[in-house]
Design a protein around this motif. Structure first.
Motif, PDB file in Angstrom:
ATOM      1  N   GLY A 120       0.813  -1.213   0.000  1.00  0.00           N
ATOM      2  CA  GLY A 120       0.000   0.000   0.000  1.00  0.00           C
ATOM      3  C   GLY A 120       0.845   1.261   0.000  1.00  0.00           C
ATOM      4  N   VAL A 121       1.925   1.260   0.778  1.00  0.00           N
ATOM      5  CA  VAL A 121       2.843   2.403   0.807  1.00  0.00           C
ATOM      6  C   VAL A 121       3.439   2.619  -0.582  1.00  0.00           C
ATOM      7  N   ALA A 122       3.807   1.539  -1.256  1.00  0.00           N
ATOM      8  CA  ALA A 122       4.399   1.656  -2.591  1.00  0.00           C
ATOM      9  C   ALA A 122       3.378   2.183  -3.606  1.00  0.00           C
ATOM     10  N   VAL A 123       2.157   1.666  -3.558  1.00  0.00           N
ATOM     11  CA  VAL A 123       1.119   2.118  -4.494  1.00  0.00           C
ATOM     12  C   VAL A 123       0.803   3.595  -4.264  1.00  0.00           C
ATOM     13  N   ALA A 124       0.766   4.001  -2.997  1.00  0.00           N
ATOM     14  CA  ALA A 124       0.459   5.398  -2.663  1.00  0.00           C
ATOM     15  C   ALA A 124       1.674   6.314  -2.819  1.00  0.00           C
ATOM     16  N   GLN A 125       2.822   5.735  -3.041  1.00  0.00           N
ATOM     17  CA  GLN A 125       4.058   6.489  -3.249  1.00  0.00           C
ATOM     18  C   GLN A 125       4.342   7.469  -2.110  1.00  0.00           C
ATOM     19  N   TRP A 126       4.418   6.912  -0.899  1.00  0.00           N
ATOM     20  CA  TRP A 126       4.721   7.734   0.260  1.00  0.00           C
ATOM     21  C   TRP A 126       6.084   8.395   0.106  1.00  0.00           C
ATOM     22  N   PRO A 127       6.181   9.666   0.465  1.00  0.00           N
ATOM     23  CA  PRO A 127       7.502  10.305   0.513  1.00  0.00           C
ATOM     24  C   PRO A 127       8.247   9.862   1.781  1.00  0.00           C
ATOM     25  N   ALA A 128       9.493  10.298   1.888  1.00  0.00           N
ATOM     26  CA  ALA A 128      10.305   9.974   3.062  1.00  0.00           C
ATOM     27  C   ALA A 128       9.628  10.502   4.326  1.00  0.00           C
ATOM     28  N   LEU A 129       9.831   9.778   5.401  1.00  0.00           N
ATOM     29  CA  LEU A 129       9.244  10.143   6.689  1.00  0.00           C
ATOM     30  C   LEU A 129      10.291  10.765   7.605  1.00  0.00           C
ATOM     31  N   ALA A 163       3.719  -4.161  18.552  1.00  0.00           N
ATOM     32  CA  ALA A 163       3.992  -2.763  18.192  1.00  0.00           C
ATOM     33  C   ALA A 163       3.353  -2.347  16.872  1.00  0.00           C
ATOM     34  N   ILE A 164       2.863  -3.287  16.100  1.00  0.00           N
ATOM     35  CA  ILE A 164       2.397  -2.990  14.747  1.00  0.00           C
ATOM     36  C   ILE A 164       1.157  -2.098  14.728  1.00  0.00           C
ATOM     37  N   GLU A 165       0.147  -2.424  15.507  1.00  0.00           N
ATOM     38  CA  GLU A 165      -1.074  -1.613  15.482  1.00  0.00           C
ATOM     39  C   GLU A 165      -0.801  -0.181  15.919  1.00  0.00           C
ATOM     40  N   ALA A 166      -0.018  -0.012  16.968  1.00  0.00           N
ATOM     41  CA  ALA A 166       0.307   1.352  17.426  1.00  0.00           C
ATOM     42  C   ALA A 166       1.089   2.107  16.353  1.00  0.00           C
ATOM     43  N   ALA A 167       1.983   1.413  15.665  1.00  0.00           N
ATOM     44  CA  ALA A 167       2.751   2.061  14.589  1.00  0.00           C
ATOM     45  C   ALA A 167       1.821   2.484  13.457  1.00  0.00           C
ATOM     46  N   ALA A 168       0.887   1.622  13.087  1.00  0.00           N
ATOM     47  CA  ALA A 168      -0.062   1.951  12.012  1.00  0.00           C
ATOM     48  C   ALA A 168      -0.915   3.151  12.391  1.00  0.00           C
ATOM     49  N   VAL A 169      -1.381   3.204  13.631  1.00  0.00           N
ATOM     50  CA  VAL A 169      -2.184   4.342  14.084  1.00  0.00           C
ATOM     51  C   VAL A 169      -1.336   5.619  14.082  1.00  0.00           C
ATOM     52  N   ALA A 170      -0.099   5.528  14.556  1.00  0.00           N
ATOM     53  CA  ALA A 170       0.774   6.708  14.585  1.00  0.00           C
ATOM     54  C   ALA A 170       1.047   7.230  13.173  1.00  0.00           C
ATOM     55  N   LEU A 171       1.281   6.331  12.233  1.00  0.00           N
ATOM     56  CA  LEU A 171       1.523   6.762  10.855  1.00  0.00           C
ATOM     57  C   LEU A 171       0.271   7.365  10.232  1.00  0.00           C
ATOM     58  N   HIS A 172      -0.880   6.773  10.515  1.00  0.00           N
ATOM     59  CA  HIS A 172      -2.139   7.358  10.029  1.00  0.00           C
ATOM     60  C   HIS A 172      -2.298   8.768  10.587  1.00  0.00           C
ATOM     61  N   ASP A 173      -2.076   8.922  11.885  1.00  0.00           N
ATOM     62  CA  ASP A 173      -2.238  10.228  12.522  1.00  0.00           C
ATOM     63  C   ASP A 173      -1.251  11.255  11.969  1.00  0.00           C
ATOM     64  N   TYR A 174      -0.029  10.821  11.705  1.00  0.00           N
ATOM     65  CA  TYR A 174       0.967  11.734  11.145  1.00  0.00           C
ATOM     66  C   TYR A 174       0.496  12.271   9.792  1.00  0.00           C
ATOM     67  N   TRP A 175       0.100  11.361   8.887  1.00  0.00           N
ATOM     68  CA  TRP A 175      -0.319  11.822   7.562  1.00  0.00           C
ATOM     69  C   TRP A 175      -1.627  12.598   7.621  1.00  0.00           C
ATOM     70  N   ALA A 176      -2.520  12.233   8.519  1.00  0.00           N
ATOM     71  CA  ALA A 176      -3.775  12.996   8.666  1.00  0.00           C
ATOM     72  C   ALA A 176      -3.478  14.433   9.088  1.00  0.00           C
ATOM     73  N   ALA A 177      -2.519  14.605   9.999  1.00  0.00           N
ATOM     74  CA  ALA A 177      -2.143  15.954  10.431  1.00  0.00           C
ATOM     75  C   ALA A 177      -1.501  16.723   9.278  1.00  0.00           C
ATOM     76  N   GLN A 178      -0.715  16.052   8.449  1.00  0.00           N
ATOM     77  CA  GLN A 178      -0.093  16.701   7.298  1.00  0.00           C
ATOM     78  C   GLN A 178      -1.124  17.132   6.271  1.00  0.00           C
ATOM     79  N   ARG A 179      -2.136  16.275   6.074  1.00  0.00           N
ATOM     80  CA  ARG A 179      -3.191  16.596   5.093  1.00  0.00           C
ATOM     81  C   ARG A 179      -4.022  17.799   5.545  1.00  0.00           C
ATOM     82  N   SER A 180      -4.213  17.938   6.850  1.00  0.00           N
ATOM     83  CA  SER A 180      -5.067  19.026   7.338  1.00  0.00           C
ATOM     84  C   SER A 180      -4.280  20.317   7.619  1.00  0.00           C
ATOM     85  N   ALA A 181      -2.969  20.235   7.506  1.00  0.00           N
ATOM     86  CA  ALA A 181      -2.147  21.434   7.801  1.00  0.00           C
ATOM     87  C   ALA A 181      -2.189  22.436   6.661  1.00  0.00           C
TER      88      ALA A 181
END
Length: 186
Positions: free
Chosen positions: A122-131, A168-186
């Motif tokens: 999914g990350v590859a299809v969405a072409q995520w930039p560097a984090l 640790a996987i679910e917490a990591a997925a939630v944190a990454l979702h929250d990070y990109w959500a904050a970027q989208r709304s900024a």
């Protein structure tokens, strides 16, 4: 209807369809599909179905037995991706990665490889930039598990470390979702 969580029979249909129409380049099972969709709904930008749907099949849509089969599969995919998006955005505590389980030396172990591999797809299809560093560490928690071969767990597997990494996987997925959500709304 488009936001109802999938039932066990819905996931069974998805599993059967992936097995019937998939190949070595396709998403293999509902766990991998769940990881794939989690990454897509967590992405920095929305990914159109015309892009993400063929990627389920390694780039080419299946030859459906009937239009109804294709429609049912697509409808279930859309329902599941909507459920994940809603959970991650509105109630992240309800988010549960669809991980598999196996028995290893007499105890049940949760496996994350397929889910994490789907997430990376999914990350590859969405072409995520560097984090940034903190988010890159969260991503590493997921990508590390994608590299583990869970088909044949070694006899000397560090079970405690394995459980810690999977936990640790679910917490990591939630944190990454929250990070990109904050970027989208900024």
């Amino acid at each position: 209807m488009q936001n109802l969580p999938l039932t066990p029979s819905d996931f069974e249909f998805i599993d059967d369809t992936l097995m019937k129409h998939g190949d070595d380049h396709s998403v293999l099972n509902p766990s991998e599909l769940d990881g794939y969709f989690t990454a897509l709904v967590s992405s920095p930008a929305q990914v159109d179905i015309a892009q993400w749907f063929p990627a389920i099949w390694g780039g080419q849509n299946p030859d459906w037995e009937s239009p109804e089969e294709g429609k049912q599969f697509i409808d279930l995919c859309v329902r599941h991706i909507n459920t994940l998006a809603t959970q991650l955005a509105l109630d992240p505590t309800a988010f549960k990665a669809r991980l598999e389980q196996t028995e290893h030396q007499g105890q049940v172990l949760t496996l994350a490889e397929e889910w994490c591999f789907g997430y990376l797809r999914g990350v590859a299809v969405a072409q995520w930039p560097a984090l940034p560093a903190a988010e890159a560490a969260q991503f590493e928690a997921i990508s590390f598990c994608a590299e583990q071969d869970n088909f044949e767990l070694p006899d000397d597997l560090d079970v405690a470390l394995h459980k810690q990494r999977v936990a640790a996987i679910e917490a990591a997925a939630v944190a990454l979702h929250d990070y990109w959500a904050a970027q989208r709304s900024a």
